[in-house]
Design an enzyme around this catalytic site. Structure first.
Site, mmCIF file in Angstrom:
data_model
loop_
_atom_site.group_PDB
_atom_site.id
_atom_site.type_symbol
_atom_site.label_atom_id
_atom_site.label_comp_id
_atom_site.label_asym_id
_atom_site.label_seq_id
_atom_site.Cartn_x
_atom_site.Cartn_y
_atom_site.Cartn_z
ATOM 1 C CG HIS A 46 13.021 75.157 27.799
ATOM 2 N ND1 HIS A 46 13.011 74.964 26.427
ATOM 3 C CD2 HIS A 46 14.210 75.754 28.096
ATOM 4 C CE1 HIS A 46 14.139 75.412 25.917
ATOM 5 N NE2 HIS A 46 14.887 75.891 26.906
ATOM 6 C CG ASP B 256 16.828 81.870 27.902
ATOM 7 O OD1 ASP B 256 17.740 81.068 28.154
ATOM 8 O OD2 ASP B 256 15.700 81.518 27.488
ATOM 9 C CG HIS C 185 16.799 81.518 23.676
ATOM 10 N ND1 HIS C 185 17.461 81.327 22.467
ATOM 11 C CD2 HIS C 185 17.292 80.582 24.525
ATOM 12 C CE1 HIS C 185 18.288 80.314 22.587
ATOM 13 N NE2 HIS C 185 18.225 79.840 23.819
ATOM 14 C CD GLU D 212 15.606 78.173 30.675
ATOM 15 O OE1 GLU D 212 16.723 78.483 30.204
ATOM 16 O OE2 GLU D 212 14.555 78.250 30.000
ATOM 17 C CD GLU E 221 20.604 79.569 29.274
ATOM 18 O OE1 GLU E 221 21.428 79.625 28.340
ATOM 19 O OE2 GLU E 221 19.581 78.850 29.254
#
Length: 245
Positions: free
Chosen positions: A7, A36, A49, A34, A111
């Site tokens: 993450h 962003d 993020h 993962e 994401e």
């Protein structure tokens, strides 16, 4: 085998969404990471993020108010670490270098913090950057902005999509199918025993976030869900090895 996604890299140990964090996640044995994405002021895809720079960089303003060159001057701060904000292309280059080193194909979960309603054209540009160097089977696009997912699906019927949710949904497999997605990405807290029993007979792929509790992780591994997104990929890998997946 349940996949382990770091993450924002290895967020528990390194400055999140930085090359150092992603590199250490892979070194720990993560199957993928993962991250962003946002647009910079000049249309570069930046890996970060928050919409604002305050929490991680101690800078006033939003990430989309600065050019890529300006953002490169700021530092992501965490436990005496000071790391550069990377572009999506830089992260993919890191993945390619680590693949060559390890001989292991790696996954990337991108994401989108917002889709074209806020960042016009971000879906198309993110796809172009990812597919220039990675196969479609290696990339999952996820978002809480489900309109962004439908944009991607309309652009490419083979793109892998993950529907992000924060709370329990009634029959989410129907919704996931309706918008043409491939995966359901729920908060692990919403995975009730009733829900898990309901999906046992359904071909329904879950990648759940953000799992750091070892007891919960063991239960999820034993239920053979598709993927776990975690701040501690090393801990999750140890559990998976103990279970013998």
């Amino acid at each position: 085998m349940t996949l382990i996604f770091g993450h924002r890299g290895a967020k528990a140990y390194y400055a999140e969404n930085t090359l150092a964090s992603f590199e250490h996640a892979f070194e720990m044995g993560a199957d993928g990471v993962e991250l962003d994405i946002h647009f910079s002021k000049d249309g570069e895809i930046m890996v970060f993020h928050d919409f604002t720079l305050t929490r991680m960089c101690g800078v006033n303003g939003s990430i989309f108010e600065y050019s890529c060159a300006e953002l490169k001057q700021f530092k992501v701060q965490f436990r005496n670490q000071y790391e550069e904000i990377p572009t999506l292309d830089e992260v993919i280059d890191l993945i390619l270098r680590f693949q060559e080193k390890s001989g292991k194909k790696l996954m990337l979960n991108v994401e989108l913090k917002a889709g074209s309603d806020f960042y016009p054209g971000i879906e198309k540009k993110a796809m172009a950057i990812c597919y220039n160097k990675l196969s479609k089977a290696q990339v999952i696009f996820s978002s809480f902005d489900h309109y962004a997912l439908t944009v991607i699906r309309n652009l490419d019927e083979k793109a892998l999509l993950g529907v992000l949710t924060a709370s329990a949904m009634v029959a989410p497999w129907e919704y996931v199918k309706k918008i043409g997605a491939n995966y359901y990405h729920p908060a692990y807290e919403s995975l009730t025993s009733r829900f898990m029993s309901e999906i046992k007979t359904i071909d329904f792929k879950l990648n759940t976030y953000t799992v750091n509790d070892t007891t919960i992780a063991k239960q999820l591994f034993l239920q053979n869900i598709n993927g776990i997104i975690t701040d501690t990929p090393d801990v999750m890998l140890a559990i998976r090895n103990d279970i013998g997946q």
